[in-house]
Write an enzyme that holds these catalytic residues in place. Sequence first.
Site, PDB file in Angstrom:
ATOM      1  N   ALA A 168     -13.083  -8.255  -9.820  1.00 12.35           N
ATOM      2  CA  ALA A 168     -13.028  -9.700  -9.557  1.00 12.35           C
ATOM      3  C   ALA A 168     -14.008 -10.101  -8.460  1.00 12.35           C
ATOM      4  O   ALA A 168     -14.678 -11.134  -8.569  1.00 12.35           O
ATOM      5  CB  ALA A 168     -11.601 -10.097  -9.179  1.00 12.35           C
ATOM      6  N   ARG A 221     -10.655   8.186   4.590  1.00  8.30           N
ATOM      7  CA  ARG A 221     -10.081   7.812   5.894  1.00  8.30           C
ATOM      8  C   ARG A 221     -11.153   8.182   6.918  1.00  8.30           C
ATOM      9  O   ARG A 221     -11.634   9.305   6.934  1.00  8.30           O
ATOM     10  CB  ARG A 221      -8.784   8.578   6.135  1.00  8.30           C
ATOM     11  CG  ARG A 221      -7.736   8.299   5.047  1.00  8.30           C
ATOM     12  CD  ARG A 221      -6.352   8.646   5.489  1.00  8.30           C
ATOM     13  NE  ARG A 221      -5.398   8.579   4.386  1.00  8.30           N
ATOM     14  CZ  ARG A 221      -4.786   7.449   4.007  1.00  8.30           C
ATOM     15  NH1 ARG A 221      -5.026   6.330   4.640  1.00  8.30           N
ATOM     16  NH2 ARG A 221      -3.927   7.464   3.006  1.00  8.30           N
ATOM     17  N   ASP A 257       2.311   1.262   0.037  1.00  6.76           N
ATOM     18  CA  ASP A 257       3.424   1.338   0.993  1.00  6.76           C
ATOM     19  C   ASP A 257       4.145  -0.009   1.193  1.00  6.76           C
ATOM     20  O   ASP A 257       5.280  -0.042   1.653  1.00  6.76           O
ATOM     21  CB  ASP A 257       2.921   1.829   2.364  1.00  6.76           C
ATOM     22  CG  ASP A 257       2.288   3.207   2.282  1.00  6.76           C
ATOM     23  OD1 ASP A 257       2.587   3.936   1.323  1.00  6.76           O
ATOM     24  OD2 ASP A 257       1.495   3.547   3.181  1.00  6.76           O
ATOM     25  N   GLY A 305       5.274   6.372   1.165  1.00  6.67           N
ATOM     26  CA  GLY A 305       5.484   5.120   1.903  1.00  6.67           C
ATOM     27  C   GLY A 305       5.156   5.244   3.380  1.00  6.67           C
ATOM     28  O   GLY A 305       5.420   4.329   4.151  1.00  6.67           O
ATOM     29  N   GLU A 337       9.497   9.472   2.430  1.00  2.00           N
ATOM     30  CA  GLU A 337       8.784  10.593   3.069  1.00  2.00           C
ATOM     31  C   GLU A 337       8.757  10.467   4.589  1.00  2.00           C
ATOM     32  O   GLU A 337       8.651  11.468   5.291  1.00  2.00           O
ATOM     33  CB  GLU A 337       7.349  10.711   2.536  1.00  2.00           C
ATOM     34  CG  GLU A 337       6.456   9.552   2.931  1.00  2.00           C
ATOM     35  CD  GLU A 337       4.974   9.772   2.634  1.00  2.00           C
ATOM     36  OE1 GLU A 337       4.584  10.860   2.197  1.00  2.00           O
ATOM     37  OE2 GLU A 337       4.206   8.813   2.849  1.00  2.00           O
ATOM     38  N   HIS A 343       1.545  12.322  -4.351  1.00  2.00           N
ATOM     39  CA  HIS A 343       0.405  11.517  -4.799  1.00  2.00           C
ATOM     40  C   HIS A 343       0.477  11.092  -6.254  1.00  2.00           C
ATOM     41  O   HIS A 343      -0.333  10.258  -6.675  1.00  2.00           O
ATOM     42  CB  HIS A 343      -0.900  12.283  -4.539  1.00  2.00           C
ATOM     43  CG  HIS A 343      -1.212  12.415  -3.078  1.00  2.00           C
ATOM     44  ND1 HIS A 343      -0.622  13.356  -2.285  1.00  2.00           N
ATOM     45  CD2 HIS A 343      -2.030  11.687  -2.274  1.00  2.00           C
ATOM     46  CE1 HIS A 343      -1.084  13.224  -1.042  1.00  2.00           C
ATOM     47  NE2 HIS A 343      -1.923  12.226  -1.006  1.00  2.00           N
ATOM     48  N   GLN A 359       2.369   9.146  -7.380  1.00  2.00           N
ATOM     49  CA  GLN A 359       2.670   7.718  -7.328  1.00  2.00           C
ATOM     50  C   GLN A 359       1.431   6.842  -7.216  1.00  2.00           C
ATOM     51  O   GLN A 359       1.496   5.658  -7.498  1.00  2.00           O
ATOM     52  CB  GLN A 359       3.562   7.429  -6.123  1.00  2.00           C
ATOM     53  CG  GLN A 359       5.002   7.708  -6.404  1.00  2.00           C
ATOM     54  CD  GLN A 359       5.774   7.565  -5.129  1.00  2.00           C
ATOM     55  OE1 GLN A 359       5.904   8.488  -4.345  1.00  2.00           O
ATOM     56  NE2 GLN A 359       6.249   6.379  -4.893  1.00  2.00           N
TER      57      GLN A 359
END
Length: 323
Positions: free
Chosen positions: A22, A72, A127, A170, A222, A253, A255
Amino acid sequence: MKRIAVLTSGGDAPGMNAAIRAVVRVGLDRGMEVMGIRNGYKGLLEGDCYSMGARDVGGIIQMAGTILGSARCREFETEEGQLKGLEQLRQKGIEGLVVIGGNGSQTGACALSRRGFPVVGVASTIDNDLYGSDITIGVNTALDVALEAIDRLKVTASSHHRAFLVEVMGRKCGYLALTAGIAGGAEVIVLPEKEMDPEAVAAELRAAYDKGKKHAIVVVAEGANYDAEKISEHFRANRARLGFEVRATKLGHTQRGGNPTAFDRLLGTRLGAAAAYHLKGGEHGVLVGLIKGEIATTPLEEVAGKKKPVDLRMLELAQVLAK
Ligand code: F6P
């Protein structure tokens, strides 16, 4: 504004690709060139970017992950890193930036904005702990992945009259565990916001058994002090006294890798589009998110470093429903 850039940062979330698509297509439609920065802030520091055309984002809306890659990046948390990033943006002639990501990513976006660079954040993390959006990109899909696992575990738990622990992601936020627990019909939910020790879990499971339940599901966040590993270890060590053991499954992972649901594709699309419109229209230094069903902006200054709390009334409801 003639040239903008987009990056995805932190943990990937299903629906990020819809947001990238988008940003690119709305950006092009508004007469801007859109650069894709690879691998989040790490790629920004390396100047790793390319000009994206409409075809570069074709066929990706249904894919989890991020075609731009993510990372990260500790270096970007430092003043030196941020100045290096700004210099890269200046050298590439980039006049505005869309940052798709969660808490850490939006803190980075805020740092750039404080230094005067036009940035718009897009609320994205499984999360759902980001202030400035009732729900973030990826949550709905991650929840569905957790529910599929819980439904399956319930079947085998029932056959064997067993108790199962399911640990969901989370970070330090219990939102995913709470909602997965409610929608999955869990007997017990363990959250960082409402800790439970293994003895309390055992008491709840014993009560469920006494009520004649054939299975028991415990959803554990978690980020809880007693995670699934620690709780099952306690049950193993006290098997004789507690009278039963529990089997633990950590979803981890998995998820993050589910194909985005319709909700996440639409949310990613709406937020990505809004980010490009806002940059073009000169409104920046904000996060775009969904508030009370509407696309809304919140100043990055209000978002950075904050954590959205979970509604613990939902936990009380879950306890009533587990009767
Ligand atoms: O923030 C998203 C998230 O998936 C958290 O739920 C989890 O704690 C973390 O990222 C895992 O991070 P990594 O992928 O770096 O191991």
